[in-house]
Design a protein around this motif. Structure first.
Motif, mmCIF file in Angstrom:
data_model
loop_
_atom_site.group_PDB
_atom_site.id
_atom_site.type_symbol
_atom_site.label_atom_id
_atom_site.label_comp_id
_atom_site.label_asym_id
_atom_site.label_seq_id
_atom_site.Cartn_x
_atom_site.Cartn_y
_atom_site.Cartn_z
ATOM 1 N N LYS A 305 4.413 8.187 6.427
ATOM 2 C CA LYS A 305 3.610 7.377 5.489
ATOM 3 C C LYS A 305 3.997 5.911 5.604
ATOM 4 C CE LYS A 305 2.182 11.122 3.580
ATOM 5 N NZ LYS A 305 0.892 11.595 3.991
ATOM 6 N N LEU A 306 3.080 5.073 5.199
ATOM 7 C CA LEU A 306 3.371 3.638 5.134
ATOM 8 C C LEU A 306 3.540 3.257 3.678
ATOM 9 C CD1 LEU A 306 0.579 2.465 7.549
ATOM 10 C CD2 LEU A 306 2.991 2.663 8.060
ATOM 11 N N ASN A 307 4.439 2.347 3.420
ATOM 12 C CA ASN A 307 4.537 1.922 2.031
ATOM 13 C C ASN A 307 3.526 0.818 1.745
ATOM 14 O OD1 ASN A 307 5.602 -0.657 2.370
ATOM 15 N ND2 ASN A 307 7.309 -0.260 0.985
ATOM 16 N N GLY A 308 3.453 0.403 0.488
ATOM 17 C CA GLY A 308 2.384 -0.496 0.073
ATOM 18 C C GLY A 308 2.365 -1.807 0.817
ATOM 19 N N VAL A 332 -0.062 0.927 13.188
ATOM 20 C CA VAL A 332 0.478 2.183 12.652
ATOM 21 C C VAL A 332 1.471 2.767 13.649
ATOM 22 C CG1 VAL A 332 -0.086 4.530 11.961
ATOM 23 C CG2 VAL A 332 -1.566 2.658 11.292
ATOM 24 N N GLN A 333 1.120 2.657 14.926
ATOM 25 C CA GLN A 333 2.015 3.183 15.957
ATOM 26 C C GLN A 333 3.347 2.452 15.947
ATOM 27 O OE1 GLN A 333 0.804 2.518 19.964
ATOM 28 N NE2 GLN A 333 2.098 4.116 20.784
ATOM 29 N N LEU A 334 3.274 1.141 15.802
ATOM 30 C CA LEU A 334 4.497 0.342 15.756
ATOM 31 C C LEU A 334 5.369 0.778 14.585
ATOM 32 C CD1 LEU A 334 6.030 -2.271 16.773
ATOM 33 C CD2 LEU A 334 4.943 -3.358 14.828
ATOM 34 N N ALA A 335 4.736 0.934 13.428
ATOM 35 C CA ALA A 335 5.482 1.344 12.247
ATOM 36 C C ALA A 335 6.120 2.712 12.474
ATOM 37 C CB ALA A 335 4.551 1.386 11.041
ATOM 38 N N LEU A 336 5.368 3.578 13.106
ATOM 39 C CA LEU A 336 5.863 4.930 13.392
ATOM 40 C C LEU A 336 7.108 4.881 14.272
ATOM 41 C CD1 LEU A 336 4.781 8.013 13.242
ATOM 42 C CD2 LEU A 336 4.027 7.581 15.544
ATOM 43 N N LEU A 337 6.991 4.110 15.356
ATOM 44 C CA LEU A 337 8.115 3.985 16.273
ATOM 45 C C LEU A 337 9.317 3.392 15.571
ATOM 46 C CD1 LEU A 337 6.735 2.738 19.668
ATOM 47 C CD2 LEU A 337 8.266 4.624 19.277
ATOM 48 N N LEU A 447 0.536 2.673 -4.530
ATOM 49 C CA LEU A 447 1.806 2.680 -3.806
ATOM 50 C C LEU A 447 2.779 1.678 -4.415
ATOM 51 C CD1 LEU A 447 0.724 2.806 -0.062
ATOM 52 C CD2 LEU A 447 1.783 4.593 -1.376
ATOM 53 N N GLU A 448 2.235 0.603 -4.948
ATOM 54 C CA GLU A 448 3.127 -0.458 -5.398
ATOM 55 C C GLU A 448 3.703 -0.215 -6.790
ATOM 56 O OE1 GLU A 448 0.910 -3.892 -4.497
ATOM 57 O OE2 GLU A 448 1.831 -4.015 -2.508
ATOM 58 N N LYS A 449 2.895 0.278 -7.679
ATOM 59 C CA LYS A 449 3.344 0.432 -9.059
ATOM 60 C C LYS A 449 2.609 1.631 -9.641
ATOM 61 C CE LYS A 449 3.236 -2.726 -12.788
ATOM 62 N NZ LYS A 449 2.768 -4.056 -13.181
ATOM 63 N N ASN A 450 3.117 2.163 -10.728
ATOM 64 C CA ASN A 450 2.386 3.242 -11.377
ATOM 65 C C ASN A 450 1.034 2.703 -11.831
ATOM 66 O OD1 ASN A 450 4.339 5.163 -11.043
ATOM 67 N ND2 ASN A 450 5.399 4.580 -12.938
ATOM 68 N N VAL A 451 0.006 3.347 -11.408
ATOM 69 C CA VAL A 451 -1.320 2.741 -11.569
ATOM 70 C C VAL A 451 -1.699 2.576 -13.045
ATOM 71 C CG1 VAL A 451 -2.550 4.923 -11.389
ATOM 72 C CG2 VAL A 451 -3.679 2.830 -10.722
ATOM 73 N N TRP A 452 -1.186 3.481 -13.901
ATOM 74 C CA TRP A 452 -1.612 3.395 -15.291
ATOM 75 C C TRP A 452 -0.953 2.244 -16.042
ATOM 76 C CZ3 TRP A 452 1.132 7.377 -13.140
ATOM 77 C CH2 TRP A 452 2.478 7.488 -13.518
ATOM 78 N N CYS A 589 10.109 9.603 4.510
ATOM 79 C CA CYS A 589 8.731 9.570 5.015
ATOM 80 C C CYS A 589 8.120 8.176 5.021
ATOM 81 C CB CYS A 589 7.843 10.463 4.166
ATOM 82 S SG CYS A 589 8.269 12.170 4.327
ATOM 83 N N TYR A 590 8.581 7.326 4.137
ATOM 84 C CA TYR A 590 7.894 6.054 3.976
ATOM 85 C C TYR A 590 8.549 4.957 4.797
ATOM 86 C CZ TYR A 590 4.786 7.808 0.477
ATOM 87 O OH TYR A 590 3.796 8.480 -0.142
ATOM 88 N N TYR A 591 7.730 4.277 5.554
ATOM 89 C CA TYR A 591 8.232 3.141 6.310
ATOM 90 C C TYR A 591 7.999 1.897 5.476
ATOM 91 C CZ TYR A 591 8.860 -0.344 9.886
ATOM 92 O OH TYR A 591 9.295 -1.418 10.579
ATOM 93 N N SER A 592 9.041 1.082 5.291
ATOM 94 C CA SER A 592 8.899 0.020 4.300
ATOM 95 C C SER A 592 9.133 -1.386 4.834
ATOM 96 C CB SER A 592 9.853 0.294 3.145
ATOM 97 O OG SER A 592 11.151 0.408 3.667
#
Lengths: 721, 445
Positions: A305-308, A332-337, A447-452, A589-592
Motif C-alpha cells: 500500500k501507499l500512504n497518503g 508505484v513501481q519505484l515505491a514498491l522497490l 489515509l491522512e486522518k480519521n475521516v469523521w 504494508c505501507y510505504y511512507s
C-alpha cells in the motif's frame, strides 16, 4: 590498460563483451539492502508483486483501449471493403486515402502502449502489412520512405518471429539499395506478395474468418506523432501515396496529441482533399487514471500500500506535470522497490499464507525491529502489564501475536475498501462535493486522518440528511450493490442490515397512508400560550421551545428511517475507515517515504547544483569542509569559493575585484602568514584556477559575459546566499 | 472540331480518338502536335507547360503519347526523393532494367549522361523520345545544375529526346541566376464554366439520361463554381451528391424533366456540402452515411475544426498562459503587470502606445526562456519548485506545436520561443484554471 605504442595520444579501449558481466537486477537489489536476512525472499516477493501489477495494468490498458480500437478496426475493414466494389459513384469519386485521426490526448508517454496494441490487433485481424513511424526518425522524405519500406517489407518477410532481428539483418546486408526506395518498389512487392499468398495457401487463409478479403489486405501506415512531423515531408509523402492509391490499398492512421484541427494546420486543402479523414477520440487520461487507481490501489488484493503523502505526490505529479498513466505506474513501481529494499519487515507484505509462514521465520533482529515499530509500541501500551512483559521478552509469543496482527490488518483492508466506496457513492451526489469528486481524493483524506474528524464530513452528513426519499433509496441501493460481493463476515452483516433498511424505506409508501397524523394536538399548546401578554424574554423562550418541539416532533417515519440509515452508515465509517496509521503493524504494508519518491520522480537539478555549491561537504562527504555558521570554508573547491564570492556582488561583477577576493581566500586556506608580502598576491596558478572556476560557473549558467562594461560579467541569478 | 487536330504523320482515325478524349483542349493538343512534328524528326529540346491544378496538362500529355504510341517516360518530381531515383526511372523506361542497374550508387548528372549515351549508341532513337516531368517546380529545390542540364538534354546526350516540364507556376519563377536554355512556353488556361459543364456531363450515370445528368451538373456548378474550379474536386462532389439528387426521382415524386423541383430539393444540400465535405471537415464516407440516414440526425457528426479543446496538465496550462503573455505583451510592461509595487507608473503615461497597431495584429513575438519562467512563477498562485518536469513540459509544448522554438535547436543557452496558439484557445485554457487573461494583456488595457 596499457598499449605497446610509443607515441602519445588517445587510445580507445572497447570493452570486450565476454569479460563484462552485467550485474542482474537481483544483485542490484541485494547489494546495499539494509538487513541481510530474507533479502532473497523480499526480492522474490517484490518481483512477484510487480509482475502481477504489470500484468494487471496491461489487461486494464487493453480493456480501456478495446472500444476505440474496435471502431478503428471496423473503419479499416470498411475502407478495404468499399475499395473493392465498383459502382458508378466509386469510379467517379476521387480515390481518397482512408485516414483515421486518432486523438489520444497530451499524455505522450502513454501512446506507445496504445500504438503497440493497435498494430498488433491490426496485424492479427485486418492486414499483415502494418508499419508505424515516428517523427524523429523521419526528418526528410527520404528517411520516411525508407522507414516505411523497411518496416513493411521487413515484417512481411518474417511473419512469425520478431521484428528487431529482421531490421538488424537489413542494416548488415543491404538487400535493396536506397536507390530503389520508392513506392513503385513497394507496389511490386505487394503484388508479388498478394499473388503468392492467394495462389499458395488458400486453405490457410480461409481458416482465419475475420479476414474478409485475403487478396487485398490494406497497407496501414501509422504516424505516431503527427504534430512533430515536418509538414513539408508529410505533404509530399501523401502526394506520392495518392499517386499509387489505385495499385496499392494504402491507409493512414494519424496519432494526434492535441486536437484534430492540427490536421488542417499541417496539411493544405490541396493535400487534405486527398484524404478521407475520420475521427476517433480516445478515453481521457484522467478517466484512465481513475480506473487504474480503482483496480490497483483501491483493492485488498495487493498487500503493498501507499500512504497518503506518497499517493498525494504521485497524483499531483500526474495532474500538475505530465498526465501520464505510465509514469504513475512507474512511480508505484519505484515505491514498491524502495519499500522492499529499505524495510526489512516487508517480508510480511505478501499473501496471507506466506505472511503467516514468514512470521514464524522471523529472526531475532527482525523481532526487535517489530518491537520498535511505533504502531506496535502503541499496541503494547494498551495491553496488560503481564502481556507487555511477555511481548517484550518472549519471542515465540510475539510471533503468535504477530500472526494475529497480520490477520487483523488483512481484515481491516478487506473492510476498508467497500466502505470507502460506499461513502464515496453517497457523497459524490452531494452539491459541491464536500469530500471530493474522485474516489482517490476521499481515499487520500482517509489515509491522512480519521475521516469523521473533518468538518467536510460533518457537513456531508448534514447534507445527506436532507436527501429526498427516491434519491436516498437509489444511493443506498448502490451501496448495497457494492457490499454484496464482498466476502467478509462484517460486510455480510452490514449488507444484510442495509438491505433491511432499504426494504423498510421502500415499504414506507404503503405504511404512511395508514398512519394518521397524531402530532397535531401537542403542537397547539405553546401557540395557545402565545395569546397571553408576555415580555420579550418570555416570547423568545417560548418561540425557542416551539422550535425545539417542532423539530423533535415533526419527524415523519421516513425521516426516522433516514436518520437510522445514515447513523448506520456513520457507524460503518467509524469502525472501518480509521486511518491505516492507527493499525498495528501498518509499517509492514505501507510505504511512507514521500520525499524519496518526490526526489526521484520530480528532480530539481538547479536546487541540487546550488546545494552542492553552497555546502560541498554534503556531496564530497568531507568533514573538514563543514563550518559552523554555514558559510563555505576556505578549503572548499575553487568553484564553491568563487560562487560564494559572486553572491555578494550586484548585477555586474568586476572580474579583477573578484580575482583579488578569491586569491585572499585561497591564500588563507594555504596557511600563509597574513602579514607576509606574498599574502593575497595573485600568482599564475591561482589565476588559472580562478579562470577555470569562473568558466565553470558560466557553464552552469550563473554568469555570462557582457558588453556593457569592460572586464565585467553579468550575474544571472538572484537571491540564494 | 477535329480540324484542329490534323497532322500528316498520323492517321486520321487515331487523331479522332485523341480528340474525343481531350474535350476542350483541342487547341493545346494541336499546338503540341505541331511542335512535336513527325516522329522521326528532331523536336524542340524542351517544352514548358503551365496551368492551374486540374487544367489537363498531364492528361493531354498522357493521351497524346499513349494514343500515338510514342516512346516516352513520365516522372513525377515529388516522387523523386533523390536525383538517383529520377535517373533510374528514365533509364528504366527507355532502355530497360539493365541500363538502370549500370548507375553507380549515388550517381551524378554526368554518370547519367554517360550511361544514356552509351545505351543510346546501342539502340539509337528511331522516334523522338519524350520525357514528361510532372510537378516540375520541385526541380528548383534540387541541385542547381539539374534544371539547365535537363533543358538541353538533347545536346548533351546527342539523341532525339525532348523534355516536357509540367508545372503550376510560371516559367519566370524557374529561371536560374546563371541563365539557361529557354524552353518553349505553353499555357493551359483554366476551363470556363461552359467547358466544365461539357466535361463533367460526359461521365453520366448509366441508368439516367444524359440530359438529366447535365442538368444536375448545371445546378452543381451554380453552387460550387464560385468557390471551386478544380475539375477533380467538382467531379468528386458530383459523385457524392448525385444519389441525393436522384432521391425524389426514385420516390416517384418528380419527373426527370422537372428541374425546378429537383433544384429546390438539392440546393440546400449542396450548400451544406460546401461547408462540410468540400472543406474535408467531414470525410466523404461519413457524408455518404449521413445521406443514407435521416436528415435530422446529421447534426451529430461534428467537423474536424469543431474539436479544439485540448486537455493539459495544470502547470502546462500556466506555462502556456505565461508564453502567451510574453508573446503579446511588450517586455517593458512586465513590471506593470507582474510586480506588486510597480512604483508610480501612471496609467495614462504608461498607456501611451508608441505604435498604434495592436500586438495581436502583429502576431506573436519571440521571448527568451528566462522571461517565460519569470512570468510563469508570478502567474501561478502557489510556489512551484523549478523541477526538471517543468522544463520538460516546455519542450513537450514545443513538440505539440503549441509553442515554437525560434532559435536553433543547437542553441542551449537562452533559447527563444514563440506562442503559437490563438486568443480563443488561450481564453478557453485560462478559464479552466480561473485566470483572467484579458486583465494581463497590454492590448486590452
Amino acid at each position: 590498460m596499457s598499449t605497446s605504442s610509443v607515441s602519445k595520444g588517445c587510445f580507445v579501449f572497447k570493452p570486450s563483451a565476454k569479460k563484462k558481466k552485467t550485474p542482474s537486477l537481483e544483485d542490484y537489489f541485494l547489494h546495499g539492502c539494509d538487513a541481510a536476512e530474507h533479502r532473497e525472499t523480499r526480492f522474490k516477493l517484490c518481483q512477484e508483486l510487480w509482475d502481477q501489477i504489470k500484468a494487471d495494468t496491461e489487461v486494464l490498458q487493453d480493456e480501456l483501449n478495446r472500444k476505440i480500437l474496435d471502431s478503428l478496426l471496423d473503419f479499416t475493414r470498411k475502407c478495404s471493403f468499399t475499395r473493392q466494389h465498383s459502382d458508378w459513384a466509386a469510379q467517379m469519386r476521387a480515390s481518397e486515402i482512408p485516414t483515421a485521426a486518432l486523438v489520444l490526448g497530451v499524455n505522450v508517454p502513454d501512446h506507445d502502449m496504445t500504438f503497440q496494441s493497435l498494430s498488433d490487433l491490426l496485424q492479427q485481424s485486418v492486414s499483415p502489412h502494418v508499419a508505424s513511424v515516428q517523427a524523429k526518425e523521419c526528418g526528410a522524405l527520404k528517411h520516411l520512405m525508407k522507414r516505411v519500406l523497411e518496416r513493411l517489407m521487413g515484417t512481411a518477410v518474417t511473419v512469425d518471429d520478431d521484428e528487431e532481428e529482421e531490421e538488424a539483418e537489413h542494416a548488415n546486408t543491404p538487400l535493396h539499395k536506397s536507390v530503389h526506395c520508392s513506392l513503385s518498389t513497394l507496389c511490386d512487392w505487394y503484388n508479388a506478395k498478394t499473388k503468392k499468398s492467394s495462389s499458395d495457401t488458400p486453405g490457410k487463409k480461409r481458416s482465419s474468418p475475420v479476414r474478409e478479403d485475403p487478396q487485398q489486405p490494406p497497407v496501414v501506415i501509422i504516424f505516431k506523432d503527427l504534430e512533430a512531423f515536418n509538414p513539408r515531408v508529410l505533404q509530399d509523402f501523401i502526394l506520392i501515396c495518392s499517386r499509387y492509391i489505385q495499385r496499392l490499398p494504402l491507409m493512414f492512421i494519424f496519432g494526434i496529441a492535441t486536437s484534430p484541427s492540427t490536421i488542417q494546420r499541417i496539411l493544405p486543402h490541396s493535400v487534405s482533399s486527398l484524404l478521407c479523414i475520420e475521427l476517433f477520440q480516445s478515453l481521457s487520461c484522467t478517466q484512465h487514471l481513475a480506473t487504474v487507481i480503482d483496480k490497483l490501489i483501491l483493492t485488498p488484493h495487493f498487500p503493498f500500500k501507499l500512504n497518503g503523502k506518497v499517493m498525494q505526490v504521485l497524483v499531483s505529479i500526474f495532474l500538475y506535470h505530465d498526465f501520464s498513466v505510465r509514469n504513475f505506474i512507474k512511480g508505484v513501481q519505484l515505491a514498491l522497490l524502495e519499500h522492499f529494499h529499505s524495510q526489512p519487515l516487508s517480508v510480511l507484505c505478501c499473501k496471507k499464507k506466506e505472511a503467516l509462514l514468514n512470521v514464524m521465520q522471523l529472526s531475532q533482529s527482525d523481532l526487535e525491529r517489530i518491537r520498535q515499530l511505533p504502531s506496535f509500541e502503541r499496541y503494547v501500551e494498551k495491553q496488560e502489564p503481564q502481556e507487555q512483559l511477555n511481548l517484550s521478552t518472549d519471542d515465540t509469543h510475539l510471533k503468535v501475536v504477530c500472526q494475529k496482527l497480520v490477520k487483523e490488518l488483512r481484515k481491516y483492508h478487506k473492510n476498508y475498501y467497500p466502505i470507502l466506496r460506499c461513502l464515496h457513492t453517497l457523497t459524490t451526489s452531494l452539491p459541491r462535493y464536500p469530500l471530493g469528486k474522485q474516489i482517490r481524493e476521499l481515499h487520500i483524506t482517509c489515509l491522512e486522518k480519521n475521516v469523521w474528524e473533518y468538518e467536510e464530513y460533518q457537513s456531508a452528513m448534514k447534507l445527506l440528511k436532507m436527501l429526498a426519499k427516491d434519491e436516498l433509496i437509489a444511493l443506498l441501493q448502490r451501496c448495497v450493490e457494492i457490499l454484496q460481493p464482498v466476502k467478509s463476515k462484517k460486510m455480510k452483516n452490514a449488507w444484510v442490515q442495509l438491505e433491511e433498511l432499504l426494504a423498510k424505506l421502500k415499504q414506507l409508501d404503503t405504511v404512511v397512508a395508514e398512519a394518521p397524523p397524531c402530532v397535531e394536538e401537542s403542537l397547539t399548546s405553546p401557540v395557545k400560550n402565545l395569546g397571553k401578554k408576555t415580555d420579550l424574554f418570555q416570547l423568545q423562550k417560548t418561540l425557542l421551545e416551539m422550535n425545539e418541539t417542532r423539530r423533535a416532533k415533526k419527524l415523519s417515519p421516513f425521516e426516522v428511517l433516514r436518520n437510522e440509515a445514515l447513523e448506520f452508515i456513520d457507524g460503518l465509517v467509524k469502525t472501518h475507515l480509521a486511518t491505516p496509521e492507527s493499525q498495528t503493524l501498518n509499517e509492514v504494508c505501507y510505504y511512507s517515504s514521500s520525499a524519496t519518491v518526490r526526489r526521484h520522480l520530480n528532480a530539481t537539478p538547479r536546487t541540487s547544483i546550488q546545494a552542492a555549491l553552497n555546502s560541498p561537504y554534503y556531496y564530497l562527504q568531507n568533514n573538514s569542509l563543514i563550518t559552523e555558521d554555514g558559510s563555505v570554508s576556505n578549503a572548499a573547491p575553487d568553484i564553491c569559493v568563487v560562487y560564494k564570492l559572486h553572491l555578494e556582488c550586484g548585477r555586474l561583477i568586476n572580474l579583477y575585484d573578484w580575482l583579488e577576493a578569491y586569491s585572499t581566500v585561497v591564500s588563507a586556506a594555504e596557511g600563509n602568514n597574513p602579514d607576509s608580502d606574498s599574502f593575497g598576491k595573485v600568482d599564475e596558478v591561482k589565476h588559472a584556477r580562478f579562470i577555470r572556476a569562473v568558466s565553470e560557473l558560466e557553464f552552469l549558467g550563473f554568469i555570462k559575459s557582457t558588453k556593457q562594461k569592460t572586464d565585467h560579467v553579468a550575474r544571472l541569478t538572484w537571491g540564494g546566499c | 472540331m477535329t480540324s484542329l487536330l490534323r497532322h500528316q504523320a498520323y492517321e486520321e482515325e487515331r487523331l479522332q480518338r485523341v480528340a474525343e478524349k481531350l474535350p476542350c483542349r483541342e487547341t493545346q493538343a494541336g499546338t503540341l502536335l505541331s511542335l512535336m512534328g513527325q516522329p522521326q524528326q528532331y523536336s524542340y529540346p524542351s517544352i514548358f507547360i503551365y496551368g492551374h491544378r486540374a487544367s489537363g496538362k498531364s492528361h493531354v500529355m498522357q493521351v497524346l503519347l499513349k494514343e500515338l504510341e510514342l516512346p516516352h517516360a513520365t516522372v513525377s518530381c515529388v516522387e523523386c526523393v533523390s536525383v538517383a531515383l529520377l535517373f533510374e526511372q528514365l533509364l528504366l523506361s527507355f532502355f530497360g532494367c539493365d541500363a538502370a542497374s549500370l548507375l553507380p550508387r549515388s550517381p551524378s548528372l554526368s554518370d547519367f549522361v554517360r550511361i544514356y549515351r552509351q545505351q543510346c549508341s546501342q539502340s539509337p532513337a528511331k522516334q523522338t523520345r519524350y520525357i514528361v516531368m510532372e510537378k516540375a517546380e520541385l526541380l528548383r529545390d534540387t541541385d542547381a545544375n539539374l534544371l539547365p542540364a535537363l533543358l538541353r538534354l538533347q545536346e548533351l546526350v546527342e539523341d532525339n529526346v525532348t523534355i516536357i516540364l509540367l508545372s503550376e507556376i510560371v516559367w519566370d519563377k524557374f529561371r536560374p541566376n546563371t541563365g539557361c536554355f529557354e524552353p518553349l512556353l505553353l499555357h493551359f488556361p483554366d476551363y470556363s464554366k461552359g467547358e466544365l459543364q461539357q466535361i463533367l456531363s460526359q461521365d453520366k450515370h448509366p441508368s439516367y439520361s444524359a440530359e438529366f445528368y447535365s442538368s444536375y451538373i448545371n445546378i452543381l456548378l451554380g453552387v460550387f463554381y464560385s468557390v471551386c474550379r478544380d475539375l477533380r474536386e467538382l467531379r468528386h462532389l458530383a459523385a457524392l451528391n448525385f444519389s441525393k439528387f436522384c432521391e425524389p426521382l426514385a420516390d416517384g415524386k418528380v419527373k426527370e424533366t422537372d428541374t425546378h423541383k429537383l433544384w429546390r430539393n438539392i440546393e440546400p444540400h449542396l450548400k451544406k456540402a460546401m461547408q462540410t465535405v468540400y472543406l474535408r471537415e467531414v470525410s466523404s464516407l461519413q457524408w455518404e452515411q449521413m445521406q443514407q440516414t435521416e436528415e435530422k440526425e446529421t447534426g451529430t457528426v461534428r467537423g474536424l475544426s469543431a474539436h479544439t479543446h485540448v486537455e493539459l496538465p495544470y502547470y502546462s496550462k500556466f506555462l502556456l498562459i505565461a508564453a502567451y503573455l510574453a508573446s503579446y505583451n511588450p517586455a517593458r510592461t512586465d513590471k506593470r503587470f507582474f510586480l506588486k509595487h510597480h512604483g508610480k507608473i501612471r496609467k495614462t503615461n504608461f498607456l501611451k502606445k508608441n505604435e498604434k497597431t495592436s500586438n495581436h495584429l502583429l502576431g506573436p513575438k519571440p521571448f527568451p526562456l528566462d522571461r517565460l519562467l519569470a512570468i510563469f512563477y508570478s502567474v501561478v498562485d502557489n510556489r512551484v519548485a523549478p523541477t526538471a518536469s517543468i522544463f520538460s513540459q516546455i519542450s513537450s509544448l514545443v513538440t505539440l506545436q503549441l509553442l515554437t522554438q525560434v532559435s536553433h535547436d543547437d542553441q542551449l543557452d537562452a533559447p527563444k520561443y514563440k506562442c503559437a496558439v490563438s486568443m480563443d484557445f488561450m481564453c478557453a485554457i485560462s478559464r479552466t484554471v480561473s485566470f483572467d487573461i484579458v486583465k494581463y494583456l497590454y492590448d486590452f488595457l
